[in-house]
Design a protein around this motif. Structure first.
Motif, PDB file in Angstrom:
ATOM      1  N   GLU A  69       2.943   1.748  10.633  1.00  0.00           N
ATOM      2  CA  GLU A  69       2.773   2.043  12.048  1.00  0.00           C
ATOM      3  C   GLU A  69       2.134   0.882  12.804  1.00  0.00           C
ATOM      4  N   ARG A  70       1.102   0.295  12.201  1.00  0.00           N
ATOM      5  CA  ARG A  70       0.429  -0.867  12.799  1.00  0.00           C
ATOM      6  C   ARG A  70       0.368  -1.953  11.737  1.00  0.00           C
ATOM      7  N   PRO A  71       1.447  -2.681  11.571  1.00  0.00           N
ATOM      8  CA  PRO A  71       1.554  -3.613  10.441  1.00  0.00           C
ATOM      9  C   PRO A  71       0.450  -4.654  10.374  1.00  0.00           C
ATOM     10  N   LEU A  72      -0.016  -5.183  11.510  1.00  0.00           N
ATOM     11  CA  LEU A  72      -1.051  -6.213  11.477  1.00  0.00           C
ATOM     12  C   LEU A  72      -2.375  -5.684  10.939  1.00  0.00           C
ATOM     13  N   SER A  73      -2.560  -4.378  11.010  1.00  0.00           N
ATOM     14  CA  SER A  73      -3.787  -3.781  10.484  1.00  0.00           C
ATOM     15  C   SER A  73      -3.677  -3.451   9.001  1.00  0.00           C
ATOM     16  N   ASP A 100       0.825  -1.206   0.000  1.00  0.00           N
ATOM     17  CA  ASP A 100       0.000   0.000   0.000  1.00  0.00           C
ATOM     18  C   ASP A 100       0.858   1.255   0.000  1.00  0.00           C
ATOM     19  N   GLY A 101       1.927   1.203  -0.782  1.00  0.00           N
ATOM     20  CA  GLY A 101       2.756   2.380  -1.000  1.00  0.00           C
ATOM     21  C   GLY A 101       3.845   2.619   0.021  1.00  0.00           C
ATOM     22  N   ARG A 102       3.962   1.758   1.037  1.00  0.00           N
ATOM     23  CA  ARG A 102       4.993   1.956   2.065  1.00  0.00           C
ATOM     24  C   ARG A 102       5.768   0.666   2.315  1.00  0.00           C
ATOM     25  N   LEU A 105      -3.918 -13.243  21.654  1.00  0.00           N
ATOM     26  CA  LEU A 105      -4.058 -12.088  22.532  1.00  0.00           C
ATOM     27  C   LEU A 105      -2.741 -11.331  22.672  1.00  0.00           C
ATOM     28  N   CYS A 106      -1.635 -12.076  22.766  1.00  0.00           N
ATOM     29  CA  CYS A 106      -0.322 -11.415  22.848  1.00  0.00           C
ATOM     30  C   CYS A 106      -0.050 -10.589  21.587  1.00  0.00           C
ATOM     31  N   LEU A 107      -0.372 -11.165  20.435  1.00  0.00           N
ATOM     32  CA  LEU A 107      -0.198 -10.421  19.194  1.00  0.00           C
ATOM     33  C   LEU A 107      -1.110  -9.196  19.162  1.00  0.00           C
ATOM     34  N   ALA A 108      -2.338  -9.377  19.591  1.00  0.00           N
ATOM     35  CA  ALA A 108      -3.307  -8.285  19.557  1.00  0.00           C
ATOM     36  C   ALA A 108      -2.870  -7.122  20.445  1.00  0.00           C
ATOM     37  N   GLN A 109      -2.338  -7.436  21.602  1.00  0.00           N
ATOM     38  CA  GLN A 109      -1.952  -6.381  22.546  1.00  0.00           C
ATOM     39  C   GLN A 109      -0.794  -5.532  22.028  1.00  0.00           C
ATOM     40  N   THR A 110       0.032  -6.095  21.169  1.00  0.00           N
ATOM     41  CA  THR A 110       1.138  -5.291  20.605  1.00  0.00           C
ATOM     42  C   THR A 110       0.636  -4.284  19.589  1.00  0.00           C
ATOM     43  N   GLN A 111      -0.595  -4.460  19.094  1.00  0.00           N
ATOM     44  CA  GLN A 111      -1.137  -3.602  18.048  1.00  0.00           C
ATOM     45  C   GLN A 111      -2.370  -2.822  18.500  1.00  0.00           C
ATOM     46  N   ALA A 120      -4.044 -15.549  13.044  1.00  0.00           N
ATOM     47  CA  ALA A 120      -3.081 -14.470  13.306  1.00  0.00           C
ATOM     48  C   ALA A 120      -2.995 -13.514  12.123  1.00  0.00           C
ATOM     49  N   ALA A 121      -3.049 -14.064  10.905  1.00  0.00           N
ATOM     50  CA  ALA A 121      -2.978 -13.219   9.719  1.00  0.00           C
ATOM     51  C   ALA A 121      -4.205 -12.317   9.605  1.00  0.00           C
ATOM     52  N   LEU A 122      -5.349 -12.799  10.053  1.00  0.00           N
ATOM     53  CA  LEU A 122      -6.595 -12.039   9.949  1.00  0.00           C
ATOM     54  C   LEU A 122      -6.826 -11.106  11.135  1.00  0.00           C
ATOM     55  N   LEU A 123      -6.009 -11.207  12.148  1.00  0.00           N
ATOM     56  CA  LEU A 123      -6.254 -10.544  13.433  1.00  0.00           C
ATOM     57  C   LEU A 123      -6.491  -9.039  13.294  1.00  0.00           C
ATOM     58  N   GLY A 124      -5.681  -8.359  12.488  1.00  0.00           N
ATOM     59  CA  GLY A 124      -5.804  -6.908  12.362  1.00  0.00           C
ATOM     60  C   GLY A 124      -6.783  -6.468  11.296  1.00  0.00           C
ATOM     61  N   ASP A 125      -7.587  -7.399  10.739  1.00  0.00           N
ATOM     62  CA  ASP A 125      -8.522  -7.096   9.653  1.00  0.00           C
ATOM     63  C   ASP A 125      -7.811  -6.366   8.518  1.00  0.00           C
ATOM     64  N   PRO A 126      -6.697  -6.933   8.025  1.00  0.00           N
ATOM     65  CA  PRO A 126      -5.841  -6.208   7.079  1.00  0.00           C
ATOM     66  C   PRO A 126      -6.413  -6.158   5.667  1.00  0.00           C
ATOM     67  N   ALA A 127      -5.954  -5.174   4.903  1.00  0.00           N
ATOM     68  CA  ALA A 127      -6.356  -5.040   3.504  1.00  0.00           C
ATOM     69  C   ALA A 127      -5.506  -5.907   2.593  1.00  0.00           C
ATOM     70  N   VAL A 128      -4.364  -6.388   3.107  1.00  0.00           N
ATOM     71  CA  VAL A 128      -3.426  -7.185   2.312  1.00  0.00           C
ATOM     72  C   VAL A 128      -3.130  -8.478   3.061  1.00  0.00           C
ATOM     73  N   LEU A 129      -3.150  -9.596   2.345  1.00  0.00           N
ATOM     74  CA  LEU A 129      -2.814 -10.893   2.937  1.00  0.00           C
ATOM     75  C   LEU A 129      -1.755 -11.577   2.097  1.00  0.00           C
ATOM     76  N   ILE A 130      -0.701 -12.062   2.762  1.00  0.00           N
ATOM     77  CA  ILE A 130       0.378 -12.798   2.118  1.00  0.00           C
ATOM     78  C   ILE A 130       0.432 -14.173   2.777  1.00  0.00           C
ATOM     79  N   LEU A 131       0.065 -15.199   2.019  1.00  0.00           N
ATOM     80  CA  LEU A 131      -0.116 -16.535   2.576  1.00  0.00           C
ATOM     81  C   LEU A 131       0.761 -17.539   1.851  1.00  0.00           C
ATOM     82  N   ASP A 132       1.621 -18.216   2.597  1.00  0.00           N
ATOM     83  CA  ASP A 132       2.525 -19.215   2.028  1.00  0.00           C
ATOM     84  C   ASP A 132       1.987 -20.604   2.357  1.00  0.00           C
TER      85      ASP A 132
END
Length: 314
Positions: A69-73, A61-63, A95-101, A140-152
């Motif tokens: 700033e909040r990568p998971l989002s 997304d251009g950056r 929850l640990c991941l969520a609390q960092t964001q 974990a990948a969906l946790l921040g409701d992100p606009a971009v998903l990279i799945l291996d």
């Protein structure tokens, strides 16, 4: 959107990714294909800032990932689903991941439900099966409701029901306007999931096109012909410009002529037809043909060479 511009990554004297450029657009599922050692995992690590490129740059997304700033989002990633603290429960891990964001507990419960782990949320991740681990990684990948998903390899370890579920989930996420970039070795699955493909070999771009275009470029359709007059029909088809390969005593594989023309030839010659079936090229066949010479580790099959679509290490 994901952009890679002239990415190059070396490990000692080995070039893992070389001058690789592509764009992954939102709204469609984009498949990322390549043989073992082609450079897929390295490329994904470069996109996520886990490795530093020797040359070139990438952005989400251009950056750059490291500037988010909040990568998971912004971007959710599944690279190694088993990379979790085995003593933690699925809920505690998320929850640990969520609390960092700055993400609340409600969202943790939502994604556990989305991936079907709500009933085992309090169990230790170390006791999870491979498929359950994949689901936790997706959560974990969906946790921040992100606009971009990279799945291996997101379907690794999933049963048929789970594979269908993740297929539909990826399509749904893309339909919502998200960018979905997914690698897989399951060609049949990619054929029904990905609308667009990026294919690499030995770290170089080999194709960047729609899935159907990739198949069409690499392999022409063939026609299976069944006839008790196969020998005579083969001669007549060859005279008309068809390329004939015998397939048993009463079957022919014909290229360069369509089924209708073959039927006309048989009628003109007074020859019996028991069946004429068009055989469409598959994604697996197209991939094998186009990447044959770029495979780093391969068994000797005695087969031919590769022809590139455009212009290849792990």
């Amino acid at each position: 959107m994901i952009e890679a511009k002239n990415l190059t990554k070396r490990y000692g004297d080995k070039i893992a990714v070389q001058d690789l450029s592509f764009t992954v657009k939102p709204g469609v599922v984009t498949g990322f294909l390549g043989a073992n050692g082609a450079g897929k995992s390295t490329t994904m690590r470069l996109l996520l800032g886990l490795d530093r490129a020797d040359e070139g740059a990438s952005s989400i997304d251009g950056r750059r990932y490291q500037d988010l700033e909040r990568p998971l989002s912004t971007v959710g990633a599944l690279l190694e689903a088993r990379a979790v603290h085995t003593g933690r429960s699925a809920y505690s891990h998320l929850l640990c991941l969520a609390q960092t964001q700055g993400i609340g507990k409600k969202r943790v419960e939502e994604v556990l439900s989305t991936v079907g782990l709500q009933d085992v949320a309090k169990k230790r991740a170390g006791g999870f099966s491979l498929g359950m681990g994949q689901r936790l990684g997706l959560a974990a990948a969906l946790l921040g409701d992100p606009a971009v998903l990279i799945l291996d390899e997101p379907v690794n370890g999933l049963d048929p029901e789970g594979i269908l579920w993740i297929r539909n989930l990826m399509k749904q996420l893309a339909a919502e306007g998200r960018t979905v970039f997914v690698s897989s070795h399951l060609m049949n699955e990619m054929a029904v999931t990905a609308e667009h493909l990026i294919v690499i070999g030995r770290g170089r771009l080999m194709a960047d096109c729609s899935t159907q275009e990739f198949i069409d470029r690499a392999r022409k359709d063939a026609v299976l012909v069944q006839s008790p007059d196969a020998d005579a029909l083969a001669q007549a088809i060859a005279r008309a410009g068809g390329v004939v390969t015998p397939n048993g005593t009463q079957e022919l594989i014909v290229a360069d002529l369509d089924a209708a023309r073959i039927g006309e030839i048989a009628a003109q010659e007074g020859l019996v037809l028991h069946g004429v079936t068009t055989q469409r090229g598959s994604l697996e066949e197209a991939f094998m043909e186009l990447t044959r010479e770029s495979v780093e580790y391969s068994a000797d099959t005695g087969k031919g060479t590769n022809s590139k679509v455009t212009g290849g290490s792990k």
